[in-house]
Design a protein around this motif. Structure first.
Motif, PDB file in Angstrom:
ATOM      1  N   THR A 157       3.757 -12.663  -2.648  1.00  0.00           N
ATOM      2  CA  THR A 157       5.103 -12.214  -2.289  1.00  0.00           C
ATOM      3  C   THR A 157       5.958 -12.003  -3.540  1.00  0.00           C
ATOM      4  OG1 THR A 157       5.841 -14.496  -2.002  1.00  0.00           O
ATOM      5  CG2 THR A 157       5.072 -13.336  -0.030  1.00  0.00           C
ATOM      6  N   THR A 158       5.593 -12.633  -4.638  1.00  0.00           N
ATOM      7  CA  THR A 158       6.387 -12.488  -5.859  1.00  0.00           C
ATOM      8  C   THR A 158       6.261 -11.093  -6.464  1.00  0.00           C
ATOM      9  OG1 THR A 158       4.627 -13.384  -7.260  1.00  0.00           O
ATOM     10  CG2 THR A 158       6.257 -14.953  -6.401  1.00  0.00           C
ATOM     11  N   ASP A 159       5.278 -10.316  -6.007  1.00  0.00           N
ATOM     12  CA  ASP A 159       5.143  -8.942  -6.495  1.00  0.00           C
ATOM     13  C   ASP A 159       6.116  -7.985  -5.803  1.00  0.00           C
ATOM     14  OD1 ASP A 159       3.103  -9.585  -8.281  1.00  0.00           O
ATOM     15  OD2 ASP A 159       1.545  -9.284  -6.759  1.00  0.00           O
ATOM     16  N   ALA A 160       6.785  -8.447  -4.761  1.00  0.00           N
ATOM     17  CA  ALA A 160       7.717  -7.596  -4.018  1.00  0.00           C
ATOM     18  C   ALA A 160       9.058  -7.519  -4.743  1.00  0.00           C
ATOM     19  CB  ALA A 160       7.932  -8.143  -2.609  1.00  0.00           C
ATOM     20  N   SER A 161       9.636  -6.318  -4.734  1.00  0.00           N
ATOM     21  CA  SER A 161      11.002  -6.166  -5.233  1.00  0.00           C
ATOM     22  C   SER A 161      11.957  -6.778  -4.210  1.00  0.00           C
ATOM     23  CB  SER A 161      11.329  -4.682  -5.416  1.00  0.00           C
ATOM     24  OG  SER A 161      11.388  -4.038  -4.145  1.00  0.00           O
ATOM     25  N   VAL A 162      13.208  -6.918  -4.554  1.00  0.00           N
ATOM     26  CA  VAL A 162      14.202  -7.431  -3.610  1.00  0.00           C
ATOM     27  C   VAL A 162      14.244  -6.549  -2.366  1.00  0.00           C
ATOM     28  CG1 VAL A 162      16.672  -7.836  -3.238  1.00  0.00           C
ATOM     29  CG2 VAL A 162      15.591  -8.610  -5.360  1.00  0.00           C
ATOM     30  N   ASP A 163      14.223  -5.221  -2.547  1.00  0.00           N
ATOM     31  CA  ASP A 163      14.251  -4.304  -1.401  1.00  0.00           C
ATOM     32  C   ASP A 163      13.000  -4.438  -0.541  1.00  0.00           C
ATOM     33  OD1 ASP A 163      16.738  -3.317  -2.079  1.00  0.00           O
ATOM     34  OD2 ASP A 163      15.949  -1.532  -3.101  1.00  0.00           O
ATOM     35  N   GLN A 164      11.842  -4.558  -1.168  1.00  0.00           N
ATOM     36  CA  GLN A 164      10.595  -4.718  -0.415  1.00  0.00           C
ATOM     37  C   GLN A 164      10.589  -6.041   0.345  1.00  0.00           C
ATOM     38  OE1 GLN A 164       8.049  -4.210  -3.798  1.00  0.00           O
ATOM     39  NE2 GLN A 164       7.458  -2.137  -3.219  1.00  0.00           N
TER      40      GLN A 164
ATOM     41  N   PHE B 171      -7.103  -2.413  -1.653  1.00  0.00           N
ATOM     42  CA  PHE B 171      -7.181  -2.284  -0.195  1.00  0.00           C
ATOM     43  C   PHE B 171      -8.176  -1.184   0.179  1.00  0.00           C
ATOM     44  CE2 PHE B 171      -2.453  -3.676   0.070  1.00  0.00           C
ATOM     45  CZ  PHE B 171      -2.802  -5.011  -0.055  1.00  0.00           C
ATOM     46  N   ALA B 172      -8.159  -0.094  -0.573  1.00  0.00           N
ATOM     47  CA  ALA B 172      -9.081   1.018  -0.296  1.00  0.00           C
ATOM     48  C   ALA B 172     -10.535   0.575  -0.493  1.00  0.00           C
ATOM     49  CB  ALA B 172      -8.754   2.215  -1.186  1.00  0.00           C
ATOM     50  N   ALA B 173     -10.792  -0.196  -1.535  1.00  0.00           N
ATOM     51  CA  ALA B 173     -12.156  -0.682  -1.789  1.00  0.00           C
ATOM     52  C   ALA B 173     -12.627  -1.612  -0.671  1.00  0.00           C
ATOM     53  CB  ALA B 173     -12.215  -1.399  -3.135  1.00  0.00           C
ATOM     54  N   VAL B 174     -11.735  -2.461  -0.188  1.00  0.00           N
ATOM     55  CA  VAL B 174     -12.086  -3.374   0.899  1.00  0.00           C
ATOM     56  C   VAL B 174     -12.316  -2.584   2.190  1.00  0.00           C
ATOM     57  CG1 VAL B 174     -11.264  -5.305   2.317  1.00  0.00           C
ATOM     58  CG2 VAL B 174     -10.927  -5.339  -0.160  1.00  0.00           C
ATOM     59  N   LYS B 175     -11.555  -1.521   2.387  1.00  0.00           N
ATOM     60  CA  LYS B 175     -11.733  -0.665   3.567  1.00  0.00           C
ATOM     61  C   LYS B 175     -13.126  -0.017   3.562  1.00  0.00           C
ATOM     62  CE  LYS B 175      -9.428   2.998   6.151  1.00  0.00           C
ATOM     63  NZ  LYS B 175     -10.377   4.054   6.268  1.00  0.00           N
TER      64      LYS B 175
ATOM     65  N   ALA C 273       0.845  -1.201   0.000  1.00  0.00           N
ATOM     66  CA  ALA C 273       0.000   0.000   0.000  1.00  0.00           C
ATOM     67  C   ALA C 273       0.882   1.253   0.000  1.00  0.00           C
ATOM     68  CB  ALA C 273      -0.931  -0.002   1.203  1.00  0.00           C
ATOM     69  N   ARG C 274       1.899   1.271   0.834  1.00  0.00           N
ATOM     70  CA  ARG C 274       2.788   2.426   0.917  1.00  0.00           C
ATOM     71  C   ARG C 274       3.494   2.691  -0.414  1.00  0.00           C
ATOM     72  NH1 ARG C 274       7.666   0.835   3.958  1.00  0.00           N
ATOM     73  NH2 ARG C 274       8.255   0.180   1.859  1.00  0.00           N
ATOM     74  N   ASP C 275       3.985   1.619  -1.038  1.00  0.00           N
ATOM     75  CA  ASP C 275       4.774   1.749  -2.270  1.00  0.00           C
ATOM     76  C   ASP C 275       3.919   1.724  -3.529  1.00  0.00           C
ATOM     77  OD1 ASP C 275       6.897   1.774  -0.517  1.00  0.00           O
ATOM     78  OD2 ASP C 275       7.681  -0.191  -1.096  1.00  0.00           O
ATOM     79  N   ASP C 276       2.608   1.603  -3.377  1.00  0.00           N
ATOM     80  CA  ASP C 276       1.675   1.584  -4.501  1.00  0.00           C
ATOM     81  C   ASP C 276       2.039   0.500  -5.521  1.00  0.00           C
ATOM     82  OD1 ASP C 276      -0.606   2.365  -5.766  1.00  0.00           O
ATOM     83  OD2 ASP C 276       0.264   4.144  -6.713  1.00  0.00           O
ATOM     84  N   VAL C 277       2.189  -0.718  -5.024  1.00  0.00           N
ATOM     85  CA  VAL C 277       2.535  -1.863  -5.871  1.00  0.00           C
ATOM     86  C   VAL C 277       1.275  -2.335  -6.597  1.00  0.00           C
ATOM     87  CG1 VAL C 277       3.330  -4.268  -5.851  1.00  0.00           C
ATOM     88  CG2 VAL C 277       4.419  -2.568  -4.358  1.00  0.00           C
ATOM     89  N   GLY C 278       1.373  -2.442  -7.915  1.00  0.00           N
ATOM     90  CA  GLY C 278       0.255  -2.942  -8.723  1.00  0.00           C
ATOM     91  C   GLY C 278      -1.056  -2.252  -8.398  1.00  0.00           C
ATOM     92  N   GLN C 279      -2.109  -3.035  -8.274  1.00  0.00           N
ATOM     93  CA  GLN C 279      -3.438  -2.515  -7.956  1.00  0.00           C
ATOM     94  C   GLN C 279      -3.783  -2.695  -6.473  1.00  0.00           C
ATOM     95  OE1 GLN C 279      -5.470  -0.924 -10.216  1.00  0.00           O
ATOM     96  NE2 GLN C 279      -3.645  -1.042 -11.500  1.00  0.00           N
TER      97      GLN C 279
END
Length: 161
Positions: free
Chosen positions: A121-128, A94-98, A83-89
Motif C-alpha cells: 500500500t505504500t506504493d500508492a499515491s495519496v490520490d490512489q 500481473f501480466a506474467a502471473v496471468k 495495473a491501471r496506473d502502471d505503478v512500478g513493475q
C-alpha cells in the motif's frame, strides 16, 4: 462514557465540544481528560490509520482477522488501481502471473499468492490511496457493513469538510 474526537473547523464546532463536555462531565464522578492537537497535514498517515481502523471493523464483522482482509482488498481492489496506473513493475508482473494462470501452470496459485503478499500500500499515491479507501468503503457498504469514520479522519478518504 465513549471516548470522542472532534474536528474544530469553526466556532459552531467549539460550541458542540463544550456542550459535549458539559453533558458528560455530569455523568461521571471521574475527571475528564481533554487532548488538543492540530490536524495532521500528512494525509498518508491519516489514511493509513483509517485503513487499519476500517480493516478491523470489517474483519470483526466477517469473523476474520485484519491481515487476511488486508490481503483480500489488495488483491481485489488495489491491484486494479496499480495495473491501471502502471505503478512500478506491478502491471508487467500481473501480466506474467496471468500467463501462468492461462497456461494452468501448477505453480500459478503459489506465485499469485506470493505476489499478493508483495503488493504494498505504500506504493500508492495519496490520490490512489483515497480511491482505494473509497473502493473499500463502497465494497463493505454493498455487503451490509457501514464503516465508521471518526471525525478527525473524515478528510483522509477524500471527503470535503
Amino acid at each position: 462514557m465513549e471516548p470522542a474526537s472532534f474536528l474544530i473547523k469553526d466556532h459552531s464546532d467549539i460550541t458542540r465540544v463544550i456542550n459535549y463536555l458539559h453533558t458528560n462531565y455530569q455523568k461521571t464522578d471521574k475527571p475528564l481528560v481533554v487532548h488538543i492537537d492540530q490536524k495532521q497535514e500528512d494525509r498518508s498517515k491519516a489514511q493509513n490509520r483509517l485503513y487499519w481502523l476500517w480493516l478491523s471493523q470489517w474483519s470483526k464483522r466477517q469473523g476474520t482477522d485484519k491481515d487476511s482482509e488486508h490481503l483480500y482488498f489488495k488483491k481485489h481492489l488495489l491491484a486494479r488501481i496499480y495495473a491501471r496506473d502502471d505503478v512500478g513493475q506491478y502491471k508487467q508482473t500481473f501480466a506474467a502471473v496471468k500467463v501462468l494462470r492461462d497456461q494452468k501452470h501448477p505453480q500459478y496459485q503459489a506465485v499469485a499468492d506470493g505476489l499478493n503478499e508483495l503488493i504494498s500500500t505504500t506504493d500508492a499515491s495519496v490520490d490512489q490511496f483515497t480511491e482505494y479507501l473509497n473502493d473499500i468503503h463502497a465494497f463493505c457498504l454493498k455487503h451490509g457493513c457501514y464503516l465508521h469514520t471518526p471525525d478527525d479522519l473524515m478528510y483522509a478518504w477524500g471527503m470535503k469538510l
